[in-house]
Design an enzyme around this catalytic site. Structure first.
Site, short mmCIF file in Angstrom:
data_model
loop_
_atom_site.label_atom_id
_atom_site.label_comp_id
_atom_site.label_asym_id
_atom_site.label_seq_id
_atom_site.Cartn_x
_atom_site.Cartn_y
_atom_site.Cartn_z
N ASP A 1 -16.21 -2.65 9.84
CA ASP A 1 -16.32 -2.50 11.30
C ASP A 1 -17.51 -1.66 11.73
O ASP A 1 -17.77 -1.51 12.92
CB ASP A 1 -15.02 -1.92 11.87
CG ASP A 1 -14.64 -0.57 11.27
OD1 ASP A 1 -15.39 -0.06 10.43
OD2 ASP A 1 -13.57 -0.04 11.64
N ASP B 1 -8.03 -3.91 7.52
CA ASP B 1 -7.12 -2.77 7.57
C ASP B 1 -6.56 -2.62 8.99
O ASP B 1 -6.37 -1.51 9.50
CB ASP B 1 -7.82 -1.49 7.13
CG ASP B 1 -6.86 -0.38 6.71
OD1 ASP B 1 -5.64 -0.64 6.67
OD2 ASP B 1 -7.32 0.75 6.43
N GLU C 1 0.85 -1.19 0.00
CA GLU C 1 0.00 0.00 0.00
C GLU C 1 0.89 1.24 0.00
O GLU C 1 1.48 1.59 1.01
CB GLU C 1 -0.93 0.01 1.21
CG GLU C 1 -1.97 1.13 1.11
CD GLU C 1 -2.91 1.19 2.30
OE1 GLU C 1 -3.98 1.79 2.16
OE2 GLU C 1 -2.57 0.65 3.37
#
Length: 384
Positions: free
Chosen positions: A244, A270, A125
Site C-alpha cells: 500500500d 492484510d 495468523e
C-alpha cells in the site's frame, strides 16, 4: 466461450490472443485473428490471471474471526470487484474458543456453497507469536506452539487451514513446524523476534514464507541482517509484503522486489473488516482501530494495524510508484502465491488446463471485468 484481447498476459508478456473457456477451465488459446466473432472483445485492455490474496482478515464489515456465514458470503461475492478470484480468509490471535468457532464458520460456508472468489483455505495468523513483535495481535491470547492444540483447530476447520504464521523461535525443536510440513500446511515466519541465523534455521526446518516483510519482524543491521536481511538474501524463499506504500515506502518495496526477483515476492493486502466501509472506528482482534483519511488502520496508540488495500491498487503502487518491473508485480499477486500455496497446477497463469480465473483491467488500473472459474462475476458499471 471466446475471450479476446490485444494484451493477454502469457509467458511473462502481453500478447494478442483469444482464450477459449469451457467448464470453468481454459481449454484452448488461439492467435488473435483465429476467429471473427467472439463472446468478449476487450480491445487493448489487459487480461491478467485472477488475483490471489493469501493474507486478508476481512472486508465490508466482516472479519474472519466473526461467526457470520452471510458476512463471509458477502465478502466472497464482492471481493471480485478488485480482481481477486481466490483467497485465504485470515484469522487473528484470539482465545481458543473464538478461533475454533471462526474456522468452523469458514468450513461451513465452504461446504454449503458461496458465490464469487474461491476460498482456497484458511490462513491461521497466530496465536503462536512473539509478544514483542505481536503488532495488533492481542497480547493476552498469544500462546506457546502446540501440536495437540493445533490439531483441534484443524479438525474444527475440516482440514481447511492451508497456511499458518508462527514465530518459529518459540517452537521448541520445531515440533509444530515439522508437523505442519508433514501435513502439507505452509509455514510462514512472522510476528517473530528471530535474528538472521534463527530465520534461516526456521526455513531449514520447514518454513516456506515470511509474513508481511518489514512489519512485525527484526529489521536489518549490517552485523546481523535480522529477518529483513534474510528476506533480501534468501531469494528462493517466499515472502509476503503489504503493497500500500504505507506499511512500507515505495523505496522499500522497490528494494525488496529488486532483491527478491520476479518469482518469490507475494503481494498481500492484510485488509481488515473496514475495507470498503470508509473512515471510522472499528474493532479488530478485540481492540479499537481507527481508519484514517488515507485508508490506513491504526490502534489507539497510533501503531499501524492491517490495511484497507485493494489488490488492484497494490498492483498500481508497485508498477507506477515503486517502479517494480511489470512481470514481478503481476507475478506477486498471481503466479507466486499460487506456487507458494501448492495450487500451481491450476491457478496463477493463463494457460490451457488452468482455472478460467481472469481479471480485465484498464490502462488506469480499473477492474473492468472479473471471471471466476469461467463465470463473469463482476462487470464495472459505466456511468451515463
Amino acid at each position: 466461450m471466446l475471450i479476446k484481447s490485444k494484451k493477454v498476459w502469457s509467458s511473462g508478456q502481453f500478447l494478442p490472443l483469444i482464450l477459449e473457456v469451457e467448464d470453468k477451465k481454459i481449454t484452448a488459446v488461439y492467435d488473435y485473428d483465429a476467429f471473427d466473432k467472439v463472446d468478449y472483445d476487450f480491445g487493448s485492455n489487459r487480461i491478467l490471471p485472477g488475483f490471489i490474496d493469501v493474507h486478508t482478515h476481512g472486508a465490508y464489515g466482516y472479519d474472519t474471526n466473526d461467526v457470520n456465514e452471510e458476512g463471509l458470503r458477502n465478502w466472497t461475492k464482492n471481493i471480485v470487484s478488485e480482481g481477486v478470484t481466490s483467497f485465504l480468509p485470515t484469522t487473528i490471535t484470539q482465545t481458543e474458543e473464538v478461533l475454533l468457532k471462526a474456522v468452523a464458520n469458514v468450513a461451513k460456508v465452504y461446504e454449503e456453497g458461496y458465490e464469487g472468489a474461491e476460498i482456497l483455505g484458511i490462513h491461521f495468523e497466530g496465536p503462536y507469536l512473539d509478544v514483542e513483535k505481536r503488532g495488533a495481535q492481542p497480547k493476552n491470547c498469544i500462546q506457546t506452539p502446540s501440536v495437540e492444540q493445533f490439531k483441534k483447530f484443524q479438525e474444527a476447520s475440516k482440514n481447511l487451514i492451508r497456511l499458518i504464521t508462527i514465530a518459529c523461535e518459540k517452537d521448541i525443536d520445531y515440533k509444530l513446524t515439522k508437523y505442519l510440513v508433514s501435513q502439507g500446511i505452509r509455514v510462514s515466519l512472522g510476528h517473530s523476534a528471530c535474528n538472521y541465523k534463527e530465520s534461516y534455521l526456521a526455513f531449514a526446518n520447514g518454513a516456506t514464507s515470511q509474513t508481511h516483510v518489514y512489519n512485525g519482524m527484526v529489521g536489518f543491521h549490517h552485523r546481523d541482517g535480522g529477518q529483513v536481511g534474510f528476506a533480501l538474501r534468501a531469494r528462493d524463499a517466499y515472502g509476503e509484503i503489504i503493497c500500500d506504500g504505507i506499511h512500507s515506502t515505495t523505496d522499500a518495496l522497490n528494494t525488496y522486489f529488486t532483491a527478491k526477483g520476479r518469482d518469490h515476492g507475494i503481494m498481500i493486502t492484510d485488509s481488515l473488516c473496514a475495507k470498503g466501509c470508509g473512515r471510522g472506528s472499528y474493532i479488530f482482534g478485540g481492540e479499537n482501530m481507527e481508519i484514517y483519511e488515507d485508508g490506513s488502520a491504526h490502534r489507539d496508540d497510533g501503531r499501524l494495524a492491517g490495511s484497507t488495500l485493494r489488490v488492484i491498487d497494490g498492483l498500481r503502487v508497485l508498477i507506477e510508484d515503486a517502479l517494480v518491473p511489470v512481470d514481478a508485480a503481476i507475478n506477486s499477486c498471481t503466479k507466486n502465491p499460487a506456487e507458494m500455496l501448492g495450487f500451481a497446477d491450476r491457478k496463477g497463469k493463463i494457460k490451457v488446463g488452468y482455472d478460467a480465473d481472469l481479471v480485465v483491467i484498464s490502462p488506469t488500473y480499473e477492474v473492468l471485468t472479473t471471471f471466476a472459474r469461467g463465470e463473469e462475476v463482476y462487470k464495472k458499471k459505466i456511468k451515463k
